[in-house]
Every structure is written in C-alpha cells, then in structure tokens.
Design a protein around this motif. Structure first.
Motif, mmCIF file in Angstrom:
data_model
loop_
_atom_site.group_PDB
_atom_site.id
_atom_site.type_symbol
_atom_site.label_atom_id
_atom_site.label_comp_id
_atom_site.label_asym_id
_atom_site.label_seq_id
_atom_site.Cartn_x
_atom_site.Cartn_y
_atom_site.Cartn_z
ATOM 1 N N LEU A 1 -61.305 60.460 -122.331
ATOM 2 C CA LEU A 1 -60.175 61.161 -121.732
ATOM 3 C C LEU A 1 -59.922 62.515 -122.292
ATOM 4 C CD1 LEU A 1 -57.517 58.331 -121.511
ATOM 5 C CD2 LEU A 1 -58.232 59.617 -119.739
ATOM 6 N N GLY A 2 -59.435 63.618 -121.748
ATOM 7 C CA GLY A 2 -59.328 64.747 -122.166
ATOM 8 C C GLY A 2 -58.112 64.817 -123.435
ATOM 9 N N GLY B 1 -52.002 61.024 -117.479
ATOM 10 C CA GLY B 1 -51.960 62.482 -117.404
ATOM 11 C C GLY B 1 -53.239 62.852 -116.876
ATOM 12 N N GLU B 2 -54.427 61.964 -117.035
ATOM 13 C CA GLU B 2 -55.679 62.859 -116.753
ATOM 14 C C GLU B 2 -55.596 62.561 -115.147
ATOM 15 O OE1 GLU B 2 -59.360 64.242 -117.815
ATOM 16 O OE2 GLU B 2 -57.836 63.697 -119.088
ATOM 17 N N ALA C 1 -53.099 62.971 -113.211
ATOM 18 C CA ALA C 1 -52.087 64.072 -112.815
ATOM 19 C C ALA C 1 -53.202 65.396 -112.876
ATOM 20 C CB ALA C 1 -51.054 64.070 -113.540
ATOM 21 N N LYS C 2 -53.700 65.416 -114.016
ATOM 22 C CA LYS C 2 -54.578 66.827 -114.023
ATOM 23 C C LYS C 2 -55.618 67.012 -112.875
ATOM 24 C CE LYS C 2 -56.658 67.839 -117.741
ATOM 25 N NZ LYS C 2 -57.435 67.751 -119.070
ATOM 26 N N LEU C 3 -56.213 65.787 -112.385
ATOM 27 C CA LEU C 3 -57.118 66.122 -111.084
ATOM 28 C C LEU C 3 -56.415 66.457 -110.084
ATOM 29 C CD1 LEU C 3 -59.366 63.053 -111.927
ATOM 30 C CD2 LEU C 3 -59.916 65.191 -112.320
ATOM 31 N N PHE C 4 -55.155 65.766 -109.756
ATOM 32 C CA PHE C 4 -54.484 66.006 -108.739
ATOM 33 C C PHE C 4 -53.744 67.317 -108.790
ATOM 34 C CE2 PHE C 4 -54.725 61.460 -107.611
ATOM 35 C CZ PHE C 4 -54.957 61.635 -106.137
ATOM 36 N N ALA C 5 -53.469 67.912 -109.761
ATOM 37 C CA ALA C 5 -52.811 69.342 -110.080
ATOM 38 C C ALA C 5 -53.945 70.417 -109.490
ATOM 39 C CB ALA C 5 -52.779 69.443 -111.439
#
Length: 675
Positions: free
Chosen positions: A71-72, A84-85, A87-91
């Motif tokens: 994980l980041g 959150g990870e 969410a980052k991909l979908f962002a």
C-alpha cells in the motif's frame, strides 16, 4: 474480453488532430491516456459499453508477475488505507475522463459483498452535472461508469471490476496482493499500518477528564476520561504529538469556603481531616449554606487567595494535593495519563487576553460585564442573543475567562494545529461561542501551512436502568472508585465460577493471574460499554449487559482474542519468524472465509481514519466486533492445525490477533492472552 475481428483500431478526429485507438481497451486504458486531451471525449464517445468487458478480471498470474508492492505511503511515510488506495486509483481515472474538474472519488462498501469489496459511486452525480451539455460524451450514467472503469490505471491491488445497476463500479481486491499485505503486517507490526493524522495536524492538544479539585471523581467524569484517552491513543498511534491536558477546576469561589473550614479544623496542612475529601467538602458546604458569618469569611478568603496571600496559597496547595493523590490512583487503574494544567495556570494571562478582545471590539461592555455577543444577520453583535460573558459585572473572572486564555496559550505557546475539548453535550453552546470569539479575534488564521482546527467532542449522559441519571439507591452520585471496584469484583466472581478453583487450562491460574484478568475484564468492560455507544447519545449503565459473554462486550472480545492466542500457542510455532523466514507467499486465500477475514483485517487503517475524522471511538468498537465475527466464521469453516494450509491459516490467526491487540490498545483495554 472477446477481441473484435481485425481491424481493431478506429480513427478519431477532433481539434484538428487524428488519433488511432484500439476498439477493445481490454485491460489497459493507456491508448486513452496517450491520446491528446482534446480527443479524449471523442474517444469515449466511440467506445461503447458493448465493446468493453462487463467485468475487468485480473488473473492471479498477472498479479504474481507484478514487481513487489505494498500500500502507498504519504509524504510523511504514513500508511495509505486500502480504501484510500482504491480512491487514488479512481481519482486518476476520473481525472482522465474529466480533466481539471477536481472530482473527489466517492468510495464505499457495497451493499452486498458478493458484488465486490469496494464501490465507486461517482457516475450518477457526474452524469447529472454534464447532462444536457453540448457534446456530452456519455448517454447515461452506466455509459459514464464504463468510461471511468476503462481509465483505471494498472494496479496489482485490483483483481476485478464490474458495473452494477445504473453505474455503480464494483472492485474486488486481488487475493495474492492482500495476502502479501497481511504477511507484511505480521512481519513488520501494526505500527506500519498507522494512517496519517487528518490534514497533517500533527501537534494536537486534547482537553479531557477535568474534575474539580476537592471533589471526588464520579461516574459523570467517566465518559470524558475514557473518550479523551481513546482519542489520544488513536492520534498517538498515527504519529501525532499529543498534549493530554487535565484542565482541573482548581480555582474559584469554593476555595474560600474550603480554606476557612480547614482553618476551623485547626490543621493548616490538611491532615486526616481532609483525607475523606467527599465528607470534608460536604461539611464545608453545609456550614457555608447555614452559617452567615462563615459565608462572609469564606467570601473574603477568596479575595485573599486571588490576591496571593501566602497562608491562603499554602492551604489551597494542601487541598489540591489531596485531590491529586486520589485522581492519580483512579487514572492509574484506568491506564490514563494526563498532564495537569488547571484553571489557576492561566490566571495571570486573563487580563491581557480580555483587553485584546475589547480592543478588537470582539468583546463589549454590557451592564458592567464584558461580553461577546453572537453576530446577527447584519454582521453586528446581536445583544438580544445570549452572550459569552468573559468578565462578570463585579470584575471577577469565570469559566469563559479561563477558557479564552487557555485557548490562546495552546495556540501561541503550544503551537497546536488541532484543539479537541471532550466535555458533555450541555456545553456545546459555550464552546461554540468560545470558538467564534477566537475566530473573530483573528487567532485562527493560517500559520505556516494550515489554520488551526477546533473541535468540541460532546457526549450524552450516563443513565440508570430507571431512565434517570445514574445514581446510587440513596440518590447520591456514583463514585468512580466504587464503580470500578464492583466491575472488578463481578469479573473475579465470574472467573472463579468458570475455573471452579481447580487448575484448569494450560497450566492453571494463580491468584495473581486471576486478579489481573479480573481487572482487565472489569475495567475493559466499563470502558467498552461507553466507547461502543454513539458518544452523542445518552446510554444506560448495566453491569449485567456489559459483562455478557455473548453480546457486543469487552468480555466477549477478550475471550475471542484469548482463543486465537490459544490456537497459536498450541501450534508451538513462532508465526512471525515463520512468515519472515519463508521465501515466497505464505498466506493463501482460497476459501471464501479466509478471504473475508483477510479483507476485514485489511480495513483496519480506514477504520482508524474514520475514528479520527468523526472523533468517534465507536467506529473502532464496531470494527472490532465485526472482525471477531469474521474470525469465528473462518475458524468454523477452516481447520487451522494439522492441515496442509496450517502455515497460511496460522498467519491469518496472528494477523487477526495483532489487529485486535492494537484496537484494544486504542480503546484503553488490556488484552488477555489466556482466560
């Protein structure tokens, strides 16, 4: 994905440019990412849902071939949660489809777990915004969701994506990836799974507990003390520098009464006359109410104390010390640490603070008092509304005076990014006006990188089973020491009944072990019964319910943890060493119950994030109960010892126990390795 027959490319024109794009995007949206920005809407307009797979499946082989990953991390090296990870991909995907819009991904858990592990719910709201606009590239929300799904960047985290209903994008986490994450947890410890503090507010002051000197702590102090401690533990786990302040009531008119009564006892040092603080205070209060001459002397004694009279200060100090000793004993039993900084600490700062507020016309004179009135619709102080009185008409200071000085000191001297006050909900308006005063005075302007954040964490009342405030049968307030004693005694009896005085289990139990177990269970039960409630609500105090072995209680959870510890002990395996020394994957998530447990463990960081976002420890309690349920399902369906999958399943047991212990720590509960 079934590939269309050749030719598999189409030419798209737009903005005076031409680009060749594969009709089937298959696993990667890179052709879209490589296209000029001006062509992306045209490309999405040509890529119809029928040309895309309904489910984007990533094989175990493709995940295994990825380079090592985890994980980041944030810029501060803190953990990015699984949610959150995602969410980052979908962002990134949404930015690709709608460049420059700054849309926040809406990530949630699906209503039905069979559809996926996470869900992106942006498609409907995004389509509503673009609906009716000229050259809109999507015909409906599902069409838009297909475009977002196609734009998801490659990640070993994702096993499969699919679209449900009008445009819900479901995501399934790759089991091999998840297993590797859990192995890293077992090897490196729970500290590596701590998420960052919200908005990087790393200097936090938490004001909680705050009993009054010369009065015993009672059940009314329970919620503030354990809620505040849990919030501090969560913040500290996430790397915050937390100042735990006990804003005790050590200054005020009651001290004149106590000093004069102490003089009349003929013991300036306190002695045994004030060893029973509750009786001493009651006797002084009766004398104050019934004896006019004594009352006059007491009022004069307050003036002498505030004026710095040495004899008065010596008596005040002796009274405070008696209280401190009693408080320290209770805090030790609860496992709570605080730094005392009472009202008297801010005394010298109050005049200059009030002068500043008056100079800035934040505070105004009204009938001899200095007041801060709420602002009306015209932006002016509305004197028809209830004010914050920060200096009384007789010139005396009060709670508001002290709270204003304390707030300013915590911002200017302590350099706090975040101030949290944990008190009952009845003080909501007081703190609302306190915070408004600070804002209007310009105290909350951004410093360096961020403006300070202020929160009042309000909580409801502790009620008795009769629906009234929790009191003794005689109507007295319940002393906290009595409550803890009874909780321990009930648990001790429960353990003695369970063990029957014989040496049962793994080597029997000593009297010392019994005492420690009874304390952990009793105090833990009291804490959990409070913390698992919605803090804003009143709750009914019931020993029978909080000590139930079958319900959502600390006792049930402590037994569940002890059972996991017993499984690991029986294996005679050092699970951490086994996982660390094994080359290649250890955890295999082949059974649905194994995968469900692993996903539940993996959600721990986002639960801590939720706790801090809402300042609500009940989020962690809910998770801990659900985690225990997932483990019970796993243990009921998957034999652990003596099977081919023993190493994998022992690692799952250890990961579960580690997260349970970290959760117990944040809640202030002592875990038991065997019961």
């Amino acid at each position: 994905c079934r590939l269309p027959p050749p030719p598999s490319f189409i030419s798209i024109q737009g903005g005076g440019k031409t680009c060749s794009v594969p009709v089937c995007l298959r696993r990667s949206p890179r052709p879209i990412l490589q296209a000029p920005l001006s062509l992306r809407p045209a490309i999405f307009g040509h890529v119809r849902p029928c040309l895309l797979p309904s489910a984007h499946v990533r094989s175990s082989t493709s995940v295994a071939e990825e380079s090592e990953h985890s994980l980041g991390q944030t810029e501060e090296g803190r953990r990015v949660s699984l949610k959150g990870e995602v969410a980052k991909l979908f962002a990134q995907a949404i930015e690709t489809v709608f460049p420059g819009e700054g849309v926040e991904p809406l990530i949630a858990l699906p209503g039905n777990p069979k559809f996926g592990d996470y869900q992106c719910n942006n498609a409907m709201s995004l389509f509503s915004k673009m609906k009716g606009k000229e050259n809109a590239p999507f015909k409906n929300p599902r069409d838009l969701a297909t475009g977002i799904m196609a734009a998801l960047p490659e990640s070993p985290l994702i096993q499969e994506t699919s679209i449900a209903g009008p445009g819900f994008i479901n995501v399934k986490i790759a089991p091999i990836w998840l297993g590797a994450e859990l192995e890293a947890l077992v090897t490196n410890g729970t500290a590596t799974w701590a998420p960052p503090v919200p908005d990087q507010r790393n200097r936090v002051v938490v004001d909680f507990s705050s009993p009054n000197i010369a009065k015993e702590m009672h059940v009314g102090h329970l919620r503030s003390t354990i809620l505040g401690d849990s919030l501090c533990r969560a913040l500290e786990f996430c790397g915050a520098d937390v100042l735990r302040l006990n804003h005790v009531g050590d200054w005020g008119t009651q001290f004149g009464m106590l000093i004069e009564y102490l003089k009349d006892q003929g013991t300036e040092e306190g002695g045994k006359e004030i060893s029973d603080l509750q009786a001493f205070y009651k006797a002084a209060k009766i004398r104050f109410d019934e004896d006019a001459e004594f009352k006059t002397r007491a009022q004069k004694a307050v003036v002498k104390l505030q004026g710095g009279d040495s004899e008065s200060l010596a008596m005040w100090t002796s009274i405070c010390e008696v209280s401190r000793r009693e408080f320290a004993t209770l805090y030790s039993r609860l496992g709570v640490t605080l730094q005392e900084r009472g009202e008297s600490f801010y005394n010298q700062q109050i005049p200059s603070i009030l002068a500043e507020l008056a100079d800035k016309q934040v505070a105004v004179e009204n009938e001899g008092a200095l007041c801060v009135f709420p602002l009306g619709a015209d932006g002016k102080q509305d004197k028809d509304k209830t004010p914050l009185i920060c200096r009384k008409s007789d010139g005396g200071f009060n709670y508001a005076s002290t709270d204003l000085a304390a707030l300013k000191q915590r911002l200017d001297v302590e350099r706090a990014d975040w101030l949290i006050y944990v008190t009952d909900s009845g003080q909501k308006n007081h703190f609302g006006m306190l915070f408004e005063s600070a804002l209007r005075a310009g105290w909350l302007e951004a410093r360096e990188r961020i403006a300070p954040r202020l929160d009042h964490v309000g909580f409801g009342l502790v009620m008795g089973e009769d629906g009234k405030r929790f009191r003794t049968r005689s109507g007295e307030v319940v002393r906290l020491v009595d409550l803890l004693d009874e909780a321990k005694e009930r648990c001790l009896k429960q353990l003695q009944d369970r063990w029957g005085g014989s040496e049962e289990g793994e080597g029997g139990h000593t009297d010392e072990e019994l005492e420690r177990a009874a304390e952990a269970m009793g105090y833990g039960a009291v804490k959990y019964a409070d913390l698992h409630q919605n803090r804003s609500s009143n709750y009914t105090f019931s020993f029978d319910r909080m000590l139930d072995l079958r319900g959502n209680t600390a006792v049930y959870l402590l037994y569940a943890h002890a059972r996991i510890a017993s499984i690991v002990r029986k294996s005679e395996c050092d699970v951490v060493k086994m996982v660390s020394d094994t080359k290649g994957p250890v955890i295999q998530l082949d059974d649905p119950a194994e995968l469900q447990l692993a996903l539940m463990i993996g959600r721990f960081p986002e639960v801590v994030e939720s706790l801090l976002d809402e300042l609500a420890p009940n989020r962690l309690c809910e998770y801990l109960y659900d985690l225990s349920g997932s483990f019970n399902d796993f243990y009921g369906q998957c034999k652990v010892l003596g099977v081919e999958q023993q190493s994998s399943r022992l690692a799952l047991c250890e990961a579960t126990a580690m997260i349970m212990r970290q959760s117990f720590y944040i809640l202030g509960i002592t875990p038991l390795m065997r019961i």
